[in-house]
Scaffold this active site. Structure first.
Site, PDB file in Angstrom:
ATOM      1  N   GLU A  44       2.288  -5.563   8.715  1.00  0.00           N
ATOM      2  CA  GLU A  44       2.838  -4.486   7.889  1.00  0.00           C
ATOM      3  C   GLU A  44       2.250  -4.518   6.486  1.00  0.00           C
ATOM      4  O   GLU A  44       2.030  -5.594   5.920  1.00  0.00           O
ATOM      5  CB  GLU A  44       4.364  -4.586   7.762  1.00  0.00           C
ATOM      6  CG  GLU A  44       5.119  -4.448   9.058  1.00  0.00           C
ATOM      7  CD  GLU A  44       5.164  -3.040   9.592  1.00  0.00           C
ATOM      8  OE1 GLU A  44       4.710  -2.104   8.897  1.00  0.00           O
ATOM      9  OE2 GLU A  44       5.661  -2.876  10.725  1.00  0.00           O
ATOM     10  N   THR A  45       2.006  -3.338   5.951  1.00  0.00           N
ATOM     11  CA  THR A  45       1.686  -3.155   4.545  1.00  0.00           C
ATOM     12  C   THR A  45       2.704  -2.189   3.966  1.00  0.00           C
ATOM     13  O   THR A  45       2.952  -1.129   4.535  1.00  0.00           O
ATOM     14  CB  THR A  45       0.266  -2.596   4.361  1.00  0.00           C
ATOM     15  OG1 THR A  45      -0.692  -3.560   4.831  1.00  0.00           O
ATOM     16  CG2 THR A  45      -0.025  -2.287   2.904  1.00  0.00           C
TER      17      THR A  45
END
Length: 265
Positions: A44-45
């Site tokens: 995830e970003t």
């Protein structure tokens, strides 16, 4: 663009789940944010932007697609906000306008997430074969998260699973992932779990907070209690505490910042 790498749900570097936290100075379109998340490559970003006072918008992208809610990237984002401001309490608002109140509690961070129900489901033999599971104790489905939950009896078997991810993807369609869980075999934890999501992210998410939106309630019904210590038995490992309170789940964890820099746009 100011960018941080943070290891979530751990107090050790190179453990837990790494997330990138990006603080854009200008508006970024979805395609650009997706390209950045794909370039970074973490499960995830997060992209956060201050709306007013201690309120922030937050969006999450896996290397493949936008994700409405993510626990470890929320924890990572909270860590950065608390470390760079004087706030003790903040609130994130995600792409679905769900409010996520966050509080700093000593060295830990306490997050409030919504709770979602699960329903009965069927799991094809092809899926259990791909996961390497010999026997299923229970199976459920979270419609909101589009995640299948499979309970097995042995935490050791859970830790030793080596899924065939090509076969796993081909065994089912229309879901985001499969969560496999087992009651703990130690006194320090209540349950263990692992999360596989090659459909929408990476093969395995090292430590997953977002699944507590349904997993904590699941174990509350199974164990007849509301407070838990959870252990994610991935190769990086990670831990968190959770508490079910009515239609909310509180998730308590730690995070470590490992990189601070600038992403060239």
């Amino acid at each position: 663009m100011k960018t941080y790498f943070v290891d979530s749900f751990t107090n050790e570097k190179f453990k837990g789940n790494p997330a990138a936290v990006c603080l854009p100075n200008t508006e970024l379109d979805s395609e650009t944010m997706q390209n950045i998340a794909t370039e970074i490559g973490f499960s995830e970003t997060a992209f956060i932007k201050q709306i007013s006072d201690n309120n922030y918008s937050i969006r999450f992208f896996s290397p493949k697609t936008e994700i409405p809610l993510c626990g470890h990237a929320t924890l990572a984002s909270s860590k950065i906000v608390f470390d760079t401001t004087s706030f003790e309490n903040i609130k994130f608002i995600n792409a679905e306008n769900v409010e996520l109140p966050i509080a700093k509690v000593g060295n830990k961070i306490k997050m409030q997430f919504p709770v979602y129900n699960t329903q009965e489901t069927e799991v094809p033999q092809e899926m259990t074969d791909a996961l390497g599971i010999s026997e299923i104790s229970n199976k459920r489905y979270s419609p909101k998260n589009k995640i299948i939950l499979i309970e097995i009896k042995c935490a050791i078997e859970l830790a030793n699973l080596k899924p065939d991810f090509t076969a796993l993807v081909n065994s089912y369609s229309g879901i985001n992932g499969v969560l496999v869980t087992a009651v703990s075999d130690t006194a320090n934890f209540d349950f263990h779990y692992r999360y596989f999501w090659p459909w929408s992210g990476t093969n395995e998410d090292p430590v997953t907070g977002g699944v507590q939106t349904f997993l904590t309630k699941y174990w509350s019904e199974r164990l007849n209690k509301t407070k838990f210590n959870a252990y994610q038995s991935s190769s990086r490992t990670g831990t968190m505490s959770t508490e079910l309170v009515a239609d909310k789940v509180f998730i308590l964890g730690e995070a470590v910042t490992v990189l601070e820099g600038e992403f060239n746009l």
